[in-house]
Design a protein around this motif. Structure first.
Motif, PDB file in Angstrom:
ATOM      1  N   ALA A  40       0.832  -1.207   0.000  1.00  0.00           N
ATOM      2  CA  ALA A  40       0.000   0.000   0.000  1.00  0.00           C
ATOM      3  C   ALA A  40       0.867   1.257   0.000  1.00  0.00           C
ATOM      4  O   ALA A  40       0.586   2.212  -0.738  1.00  0.00           O
ATOM      5  CB  ALA A  40      -0.934  -0.004   1.206  1.00  0.00           C
ATOM      6  N   ALA A  41       1.931   1.257   0.803  1.00  0.00           N
ATOM      7  CA  ALA A  41       2.826   2.417   0.840  1.00  0.00           C
ATOM      8  C   ALA A  41       3.497   2.630  -0.515  1.00  0.00           C
ATOM      9  O   ALA A  41       3.595   3.761  -0.994  1.00  0.00           O
ATOM     10  CB  ALA A  41       3.872   2.238   1.933  1.00  0.00           C
ATOM     11  N   SER A  42       3.931   1.538  -1.144  1.00  0.00           N
ATOM     12  CA  SER A  42       4.588   1.684  -2.449  1.00  0.00           C
ATOM     13  C   SER A  42       3.611   2.181  -3.506  1.00  0.00           C
ATOM     14  O   SER A  42       3.963   3.010  -4.348  1.00  0.00           O
ATOM     15  CB  SER A  42       5.244   0.372  -2.887  1.00  0.00           C
ATOM     16  N   ARG A  43       2.379   1.704  -3.442  1.00  0.00           N
ATOM     17  CA  ARG A  43       1.367   2.158  -4.398  1.00  0.00           C
ATOM     18  C   ARG A  43       1.066   3.631  -4.230  1.00  0.00           C
ATOM     19  O   ARG A  43       0.969   4.396  -5.197  1.00  0.00           O
ATOM     20  CB  ARG A  43       0.083   1.357  -4.216  1.00  0.00           C
ATOM     21  N   PHE A  44       0.894   4.040  -2.959  1.00  0.00           N
ATOM     22  CA  PHE A  44       0.587   5.441  -2.699  1.00  0.00           C
ATOM     23  C   PHE A  44       1.772   6.330  -3.075  1.00  0.00           C
ATOM     24  O   PHE A  44       1.597   7.396  -3.675  1.00  0.00           O
ATOM     25  CB  PHE A  44       0.189   5.667  -1.236  1.00  0.00           C
ATOM     26  N   ASN A  45       2.985   5.887  -2.768  1.00  0.00           N
ATOM     27  CA  ASN A  45       4.163   6.681  -3.111  1.00  0.00           C
ATOM     28  C   ASN A  45       4.356   6.782  -4.616  1.00  0.00           C
ATOM     29  O   ASN A  45       4.786   7.822  -5.115  1.00  0.00           O
ATOM     30  CB  ASN A  45       5.406   6.137  -2.412  1.00  0.00           C
ATOM     31  N   ALA A  46       4.020   5.734  -5.357  1.00  0.00           N
ATOM     32  CA  ALA A  46       4.064   5.817  -6.825  1.00  0.00           C
ATOM     33  C   ALA A  46       3.083   6.878  -7.316  1.00  0.00           C
ATOM     34  O   ALA A  46       3.396   7.657  -8.229  1.00  0.00           O
ATOM     35  CB  ALA A  46       3.758   4.458  -7.449  1.00  0.00           C
ATOM     36  N   PHE A  47       1.906   6.936  -6.694  1.00  0.00           N
ATOM     37  CA  PHE A  47       0.920   7.964  -7.025  1.00  0.00           C
ATOM     38  C   PHE A  47       1.479   9.365  -6.731  1.00  0.00           C
ATOM     39  O   PHE A  47       1.349  10.284  -7.542  1.00  0.00           O
ATOM     40  CB  PHE A  47      -0.375   7.733  -6.237  1.00  0.00           C
ATOM     41  N   VAL A  48       2.117   9.521  -5.564  1.00  0.00           N
ATOM     42  CA  VAL A  48       2.699  10.812  -5.185  1.00  0.00           C
ATOM     43  C   VAL A  48       3.769  11.230  -6.192  1.00  0.00           C
ATOM     44  O   VAL A  48       3.820  12.393  -6.619  1.00  0.00           O
ATOM     45  CB  VAL A  48       3.282  10.748  -3.749  1.00  0.00           C
ATOM     46  N   ILE A  49       4.601  10.289  -6.589  1.00  0.00           N
ATOM     47  CA  ILE A  49       5.656  10.568  -7.568  1.00  0.00           C
ATOM     48  C   ILE A  49       5.043  10.996  -8.898  1.00  0.00           C
ATOM     49  O   ILE A  49       5.468  11.978  -9.513  1.00  0.00           O
ATOM     50  CB  ILE A  49       6.573   9.345  -7.740  1.00  0.00           C
ATOM     51  N   ALA A  50       4.027  10.269  -9.341  1.00  0.00           N
ATOM     52  CA  ALA A  50       3.368  10.597 -10.613  1.00  0.00           C
ATOM     53  C   ALA A  50       2.707  11.970 -10.553  1.00  0.00           C
ATOM     54  O   ALA A  50       2.829  12.768 -11.494  1.00  0.00           O
ATOM     55  CB  ALA A  50       2.337   9.525 -10.961  1.00  0.00           C
TER      56      ALA A  50
END
Length: 94
Positions: A40-50
Motif C-alpha cells: 500500500a505504501a509503495s502504491r501510494f508513493n508511486a501515485f505521489v511521484i506521478a
C-alpha cells in the motif's frame, strides 16, 4: 527521520495506519499485514511521484531519484524504529 518534521499531526497520521494494521492482526498473521502495508505504501508513493512529476517524461527522468529517496527514508525509519524496540527491550530486561 531527519527529513520528517516530528510533529503531532505526523504521528497521528502514522498511528491511524498502525491502528488499521493492528485490527487486521485479528484476521491474518503479522507478516501478511506487513506485506500489505508495504504494498500500500509503495502504491501510494508511486501515485505521489506521478502527481509531482506531472508528465510521463518527467516521471521517467525522476524515477530513479524518487526510488532512491523513498528507499533511503524507509531504511532510516526502519532502523530508528528497530532501535526504539531494542531500547524498550533493554529497559524491560533491566
Amino acid at each position: 527521520m531527519s527529513d520528517v518534521t516530528r510533529d503531532k499531526q505526523f504521528y497521528d497520521l502514522a498511528d491511524a495506519y498502525i491502528t488499521v494494521a493492528n485490527t487486521q492482526l485479528n484476521e491474518t498473521k503479522p507478516s501478511r499485514v506487513s506485506a500489505a502495508a508495504l504494498f500500500a505504501a509503495s502504491r501510494f508513493n508511486a501515485f505521489v511521484i506521478a502527481a509531482a512529476a506531472g508528465s510521463k517524461d518527467r516521471m521517467i527522468a525522476e524515477k530513479e531519484a524518487a526510488i532512491a529517496y523513498f528507499m533511503d527514508q524507509y531504511e532510516k525509519m526502519l532502523r530508528e524504529n528497530i532501535d526504539e524496540h531494542l531500547a524498550r527491550l533493554d529497559r524491560q530486561a533491566g
